[in-house]
Design an enzyme around this catalytic site. Structure first.
Site, PDB file in Angstrom:
ATOM      1  CB  SER A 165       2.384 -33.517  -2.663  1.00  0.00           C
ATOM      2  OG  SER A 165       2.186 -34.452  -1.636  1.00  0.00           O
TER       3      SER A 165
HETATM    4  N1  SAH Z   1       4.790 -38.484  -0.820  1.00  0.00           N
HETATM    5  C1  SAH Z   1       3.738 -38.942  -1.695  1.00  0.00           C
HETATM    6  C2  SAH Z   1       2.414 -38.303  -1.333  1.00  0.00           C
HETATM    7  C3  SAH Z   1       1.478 -39.347  -0.900  1.00  0.00           C
HETATM    8  S1  SAH Z   1      -0.064 -38.886  -0.186  1.00  0.00           S
HETATM    9  C4  SAH Z   1       4.084 -38.746  -3.152  1.00  0.00           C
HETATM   10  O1  SAH Z   1       5.128 -38.150  -3.443  1.00  0.00           O
HETATM   11  O2  SAH Z   1       3.350 -39.219  -4.016  1.00  0.00           O
HETATM   12  C5  SAH Z   1       0.133 -39.568   1.435  1.00  0.00           C
HETATM   13  C6  SAH Z   1       0.335 -41.045   1.546  1.00  0.00           C
HETATM   14  O3  SAH Z   1       0.435 -41.362   2.931  1.00  0.00           O
HETATM   15  C7  SAH Z   1      -0.807 -41.900   1.003  1.00  0.00           C
HETATM   16  O4  SAH Z   1      -0.310 -42.756   0.031  1.00  0.00           O
HETATM   17  C8  SAH Z   1      -1.296 -42.654   2.239  1.00  0.00           C
HETATM   18  O5  SAH Z   1      -1.707 -43.966   1.951  1.00  0.00           O
HETATM   19  C9  SAH Z   1      -0.072 -42.648   3.130  1.00  0.00           C
HETATM   20  N2  SAH Z   1      -0.320 -42.867   4.562  1.00  0.00           N
HETATM   21  C10 SAH Z   1      -1.383 -42.474   5.315  1.00  0.00           C
HETATM   22  N3  SAH Z   1      -1.218 -42.856   6.599  1.00  0.00           N
HETATM   23  C11 SAH Z   1      -0.024 -43.518   6.657  1.00  0.00           C
HETATM   24  C12 SAH Z   1       0.704 -44.162   7.705  1.00  0.00           C
HETATM   25  N4  SAH Z   1       0.246 -44.238   8.965  1.00  0.00           N
HETATM   26  N5  SAH Z   1       1.897 -44.725   7.405  1.00  0.00           N
HETATM   27  C13 SAH Z   1       2.391 -44.688   6.135  1.00  0.00           C
HETATM   28  N6  SAH Z   1       1.731 -44.096   5.111  1.00  0.00           N
HETATM   29  C14 SAH Z   1       0.550 -43.507   5.362  1.00  0.00           C
END
Ligand code: SAH
Length: 220
Positions: free
Chosen positions: A71
């Site tokens: 993000s």
């Molecule tokens: N907090 C992260 C941002 C990641 S983007 C950072 O600091 O880099 C969102 C993430 O959520 C992705 O990696 C995606 O694979 C994950 N995601 C999507 N659906 C999910 C679920 N049901 N449970 C866990 N993770 C999930």
């Protein structure tokens, strides 16, 4: 400190000054000093794909592979401030991704539990967090919609992928007084960043904070 590390350090302080603490545009400043301190500390360049290392401190999200993103720094700081957590708190994150948000939280709270549905991302973030010495973060691969009942209740829960409704298991796993920060909206459109606060009587207060754009929360 090597020249490269020194450059990253200066880019990071500029990021916090110009994007987060004293934004050069009209977005609201993040004022919580613990959040600011964490953002000044966590080496974001260690969490981005090495192809994008020059952009590690830019005002934007970046690809991390598997169609996912780390993000935008401001959004990480803003959501962390909304969570309003402190040093004795235990927090759950849904969507570990790169592990960056988890590292920011780890600087401020007692323990971070984080769930990532894409197995290779869970492995990679575990590795980076471990190398950087974040002993108070536990990552597992799985579907975060269901929360992590074994470690509940949580003082705060932060969701960094967008479901189309607030997952009830996450509300259930929140302590009275605890906060849930979650972007809610239809897949691939902008979402509403929601702040839910569980009252002492078990009821929930909801606030629509701002428009955001996250990747969708997917189900197993
Ligand atoms: N907090 C992260 C941002 C990641 S983007 C950072 O600091 O880099 C969102 C993430 O959520 C992705 O990696 C995606 O694979 C994950 N995601 C999507 N659906 C999910 C679920 N049901 N449970 C866990 N993770 C999930």
């Amino acid at each position: 400190m090597s020249d490269a590390e020194d450059l990253h350090e200066r880019a990071r302080q500029r990021m916090v000054d110009n994007q987060i603490a004293y934004p050069l545009d009209s977005r609201p400043a993040v004022v919580n000093s613990n959040v600011i301190q964490a953002m000044r500390t966590v080496p974001r360049h260690e969490f981005v794909d090495q192809r994008y290392i020059e952009m590690a401190y830019a005002d934007r999200p970046l690809p991390i592979g598997h169609g996912q993103t780390i993000s935008q720094p401001y959004i990480v700081a803003y959501m962390t401030e909304l969570l309003a957590v402190g040093k004795d708190d235990v927090v759950l994150e849904i969507g570990t991704g790169s592990g960056y948000q988890a590292a920011v939280l780890a600087n401020m709270v007692k323990h971070v539990y984080s769930i990532e549905i894409v197995e290779p991302l869970a492995q990679q973030s575990k590795k980076v967090l471990n190398q950087l010495g974040y002993g108070n973060v536990t990552v597992k691969a799985g579907d975060g919609y269901l929360g992590w009942p074994e470690h509940a209740p949580f003082d705060g829960i932060i969701v960094t992928a967008a479901p189309d409704h607030v997952p009830q298991p996450l509300i259930d796993q929140l302590k009275p007084g605890g906060r849930l920060v979650v972007p809610v909206g239809p897949t691939w459109s902008t979402q509403k960043l929601m702040l839910l606060t569980k009252r002492e009587d078990g009821g929930v207060d909801k606030e629509n904070v701002m428009a955001v754009g996250f990747v969708p929360l997917v189900r197993e």
